[in-house]
Design an enzyme around this catalytic site. Structure first.
Site, PDB file in Angstrom:
ATOM      1  N   GLY A   1       0.885  -1.199   0.109  1.00  0.00           N
ATOM      2  CA  GLY A   1      -0.039   0.019  -0.037  1.00  0.00           C
ATOM      3  C   GLY A   1       1.014   1.169   0.101  1.00  0.00           C
ATOM      4  N   ASN A   2       0.005   2.240   0.091  1.00  0.00           N
ATOM      5  CA  ASN A   2       0.935   3.692   0.393  1.00  0.00           C
ATOM      6  C   ASN A   2       0.378   4.580   1.162  1.00  0.00           C
ATOM      7  OD1 ASN A   2      -1.002   5.488  -1.114  1.00  0.00           O
ATOM      8  ND2 ASN A   2      -0.625   3.912  -2.656  1.00  0.00           N
TER       9      ASN A   2
END
Ligand code: CTP
Length: 404
Positions: A208-209
């Protein structure tokens, strides 16, 4: 300067109780609020509640304190009129200019921005009579917030719910901040992606980020206040649905692409504010990946995700559609931004510098808006809403004439 004067009109629907919370938010944030309930609404919330919460008298009819000419004075002196909930009946009266009580008189005398937050059963909302009344009010410059979808009175669910009071309050705040400026996105459909995609490795893990979605949500809120119909494609955000916004939830880059491509054909503007993962794991393990004693971890093979921004820029769903991208850079911010604008083929690219402590999750942002026509507009460090407004200012300059 005195407190901004807000008239809170309340018409006769069960959602009138939610207007108490809206009133509380308005007064606590420094507004002088005068509540004007319709007679029917007093069946749901009594006059004493409005007077106590607002600190002002709450009258329904034009026959009280006649010497003060309230039917003219209240509307004339308001900085904002917000009607929440607005029933089908109230919308019809407002659209036709009827003036048979204090609220409808106030709507005719107000020269400030007017916001309607309708709430009713789905059938009533969808009825051509209501839709035509809404269109009339919008054409005249009023802001009519799309009702939310969800549980209605009784057992029904559907479109027609009053949005959450704190989100109606947000719309009021934005409209007050804009002052009497016309809703310049009225009649436009804008599609905004927000948040960050998650690319699953196995049922419990993902790549993810750090995107919170706040900039995309600020774009959605400000677009509503400027009159737009907004579709917000939200990837893994934990933020409240903004009032008047159609929220589509997605998880991965592939899902986000599908949702954007589905919404884009009808969009005047597409803004890709989401942080879309460039890569995803080549394989998804159907069961949880287990560690094995004495064995090195297996490397994770990645494959490229589709570039949604480049795709919609190259293949405009509608003539004259404005496409806006974002670029988060850590080094050589401007050079990288200019190259990215050319590579992606969008009309505007909003470039900001990011780092561990900058931008992600914060309420503030600083950016340069690069345009395909060569202009470079710096937006100083400030609230994400201010950057959102600066983006809409640039977008509205690039429109082809409005659709009939
Ligand atoms: N974007 C997209 N699809 C992707 C990756 C990014 O639509 N698969 C969009 C983002 O929403 C953003 C813009 O492209 O509007 C810029 O994304 P960014 O990741 O910074 O650009 P990249 O082209 O991936 O460049 P790099 O990773 O090399 O910086």
């Amino acid at each position: 300067m005195g407190k901004p004067k807000v008239v809170l009109g309340v018409s006769g629907g069960i959602a009138a109780y939610k207007a108490c919370e809206l009133l509380r938010r308005l007064t606590e944030s420094g507004h002088d609020v005068r509540v004007v309930p319709t007679a029917a609404s007093l069946n749901f919330v009594g006059e004493a509640t409005w007077a106590a919460l607002s600190g002002n008298p709450a009258s329904t009819e034009v026959w009280e304190t006649v010497h003060e000419v309230p039917h003219v004075r209240i509307g004339q002196s308001a900085d904002l009129v917000v009607v929440a909930p607005a029933t089908a009946d109230l919308l019809a009266k407002a659209a036709h200019g009827l003036a048979d009580d204090l609220l409808t008189n106030t709507l005719l005398t107000a020269r400030c921005p007017v916001v309607f937050a309708p709430a009713m059963h789905t059938e009533m909302w969808e009825h051509p009579a209501t839709q035509e009344n809404v269109a009339t009010l919008r054409r005249r410059g009023a802001l009519v917030i799309e009702p939310a979808v969800g549980r209605l009175t009784g057992k029904d669910t559907g479109k027609g719910r009053l949005p959450d009071p704190e989100e109606i309050f947000e719309v009021c705040r934005q409209v007050l901040r804009r002052g009497v400026a016309a809703p310049d996105l009225a009649g436009r459909h804008v599609v905004i992606s927000a948040g960050g995609t998650r690319e699953p490795l196995d049922p419990v893990r993902f790549l993810g980020n750090r995107s919170s979605g706040k900039q995309g949500y600020a774009l959605a809120r400000t677009a509503v206040a400027r009159g737009a119909r907004v579709t917000l494609i939200a990837a893994n955000t934990a933020l409240a649905d903004p009032a008047g916004v159609d929220v589509v939830r997605v998880g991965t880059a592939v899902q986000l692409r599908e949702a954007v491509l589905k919404a884009a054909p009808d969009a005047d503007v597409v803004v890709m504010a989401a942080a879309v993962a460039d890569f995803r794991p080549a394989e998804y393990a159907g069961g949880k990946i287990k560690k094995k004693d004495g064995e090195d971890p297996a490397p994770v093979a990645l494959v490229r995700n589709p570039d949604v921004l480049a795709e919609i820029s190259a293949d405009r769903a509608r003539e004259g559609q404005v496409v806006v991208g974002f670029a988060a850079e850590t080094d050589d911010v401007l050079d990288n931004g200019r190259a990215k604008l050319r590579r992606k083929g969008c009309d505007l690219l909003v470039v900001n510098e990011v780092g561990e402590a900058r931008t992600f999750g914060s309420e503030e942002n600083e950016a340069i808006i690069l345009s395909s026509d060569g202009s470079e507009i710096p937006v100083p460090y400030g609230p994400k809403e201010a950057l959102a407004e600066a983006i809409w200012d640039q977008v509205t300059q690039r429109y082809t004439p409005r659709r009939a």
